[in-house]
Design an enzyme around this catalytic site. Structure first.
Site, PDB file in Angstrom:
ATOM      1  N   CYS A 104      12.897  -9.607   4.516  1.00  0.00           N
ATOM      2  CA  CYS A 104      12.207 -10.136   3.335  1.00  0.00           C
ATOM      3  C   CYS A 104      12.750 -11.482   2.890  1.00  0.00           C
ATOM      4  CB  CYS A 104      12.271  -9.124   2.193  1.00  0.00           C
ATOM      5  SG  CYS A 104      13.949  -8.724   1.613  1.00  0.00           S
ATOM      6  N   CYS A 135      20.559  -2.830   1.925  1.00  0.00           N
ATOM      7  CA  CYS A 135      19.680  -2.876   0.753  1.00  0.00           C
ATOM      8  C   CYS A 135      19.394  -1.470   0.232  1.00  0.00           C
ATOM      9  CB  CYS A 135      18.385  -3.602   1.105  1.00  0.00           C
ATOM     10  SG  CYS A 135      17.274  -3.814  -0.306  1.00  0.00           S
ATOM     11  N   VAL A 189       0.815  -1.210   0.000  1.00  0.00           N
ATOM     12  CA  VAL A 189       0.000   0.000   0.000  1.00  0.00           C
ATOM     13  C   VAL A 189       0.847   1.258   0.000  1.00  0.00           C
ATOM     14  CG1 VAL A 189      -0.235   0.054   2.531  1.00  0.00           C
ATOM     15  CG2 VAL A 189      -2.005   1.098   1.093  1.00  0.00           C
TER      16      VAL A 189
END
Length: 350
Positions: free
Chosen positions: A189, A91, A13
């Site tokens: 992740c 990252c 979102v």
């Protein structure tokens, strides 16, 4: 004339709403989703659906090798060295605002927009790009962006920095974005099950021998399962009892294959050493700075004195002792809401 903007789209979102907001401002957009490992294909499909809804092109960029080298290998190697890394820092520095940014600039974008909760502005006097905490501190992500350079910041956009999560979900729902009710990701992740030790063993194909739990005097308290299973301040999963009360990991010693345990009070220290320094709001200081700093993502920054002892080394002394200063984590400095800079913790002083 509005700029051409690349939007880093995770399928969630936040990045979807960032795209909608930028589109309302009249920018020409294209979406890019990173394919970093095999099990994130669903995120790419969700991002493509949002891009189709909003009427702009969507691209998949595979960066498997870069992600493995800069994030996954770094994560495993750090644990092998007795350090506890923050993979989001690496990252952001090397992947999202490194390889992805360079790729999108090559595609004709002037800026890369992401769904991070931070604010950005340019100082009119110095010309420096300044990074600020999000307006709503409960979602602030400035800690994991301290490593960005002036070049990276100059080509970045953060549309969500002044909005709350509730406001973002409302915008997404009101405009029928398909990601409006998608749950936030909570784990690293590439380790969705949260089992860091098991990931490191799979990733490296190494086994890590058991060794001794020691107390601060060097006495054996028990047997650990391998040094990659432990981090500073850890209490759960030790399997060691003591008549002195609860025990915590104080130090991980790879060379000796030992883990030192202590009581909670022994985890506190005022001073740390940090390297791999990045200054955002200023040049490297020639004299000590009074700032506030935090040593992990979920904490309130604390007053401290920051001294640059050589070109890439800092000594940070807090006014009050801090619990579980952990090598491998970031120390990030603030002046009010402004991110002054940060570095990677290498050690703590007694």
């Amino acid at each position: 004339m509005c700029a051409s903007i690349a939007v880093a789209m995770s399928g969630g979102v936040d990045s979807s709403t960032a795209a909608w907001l930028l589109q309302q401002q009249g920018h020409h957009l294209f979406g890019v989703t990173l394919n970093l490992f095999d099990h994130n294909s669903a995120e790419g499909a969700d991002a493509a659906r949002v891009a189709e809804q909003l009427g702009f092109s969507h691209h998949i960029l595979s960066l498997h090798d870069d992600f493995r080298t800069h994030v996954m290998d770094h994560f495993a190697r750090s644990y092998e060295q007795g350090r506890t890394p923050n993979p989001c820092v690496e990252c952001n520095r090397h992947i999202k605002f490194g390889a992805l940014l360079q790729h999108t600039l090559g595609m004709g974008a002037e800026k890369l927009a992401t769904g991070h909760y931070v604010r950005l502005s340019q100082d009119t006097g110095s010309g420096r790009w300044l990074l600020y905490k999000a307006l709503h501190p409960e979602k602030d992500q400035s800690y994991v962006l301290y490593g960005l350079t002036q070049h990276q910041l100059s080509h970045s956009l953060f549309p969500l920095g002044e909005l709350s999560k509730d406001e973002i979900r409302t915008i997404a729902a009101d405009n029928h974005l398909v990601s409006a009710h998608k749950r936030d990701s909570q784990d690293i992740c590439f380790i969705p099950d949260g089992d860091y030790g098991a990931f490191i063993r799979r990733h490296t194909n190494n086994s890590y021998p058991s060794g001794c739990f020691l107390n601060e005097a060097g006495c054996i308290l028990g047997t650990h399962t391998g040094i990659v299973d432990y981090t500073i301040g850890q209490r759960r999963g030790l399997g060691v009892s003591s008549n002195q009360g609860r025990l915590y990991v104080k130090q991980v010693c790879p060379a000796e294959n030992t883990v030192i345990l202590s009581d909670n009070q022994s985890l506190f220290s005022r001073t740390l050493i940090a390297q791999d320094v990045n200054w955002i709001a200023c040049a490297p200081p020639s004299s000590p700075l009074r700032l506030h700093a935090k040593i992990r993502y979920r904490m309130t920054e604390q007053p401290c004195l920051v001294e640059q002892v050589d070109q890439d080394t800092l000594q940070v002394t807090f006014d009050q002792p801090q619990r579980a200063i952990t090598p491998g984590q970031a120390v990030v400095f603030y002046d009010g809401d402004c991110v002054v800079g940060g570095a990677s913790i290498t050690s703590r002083l007694p």
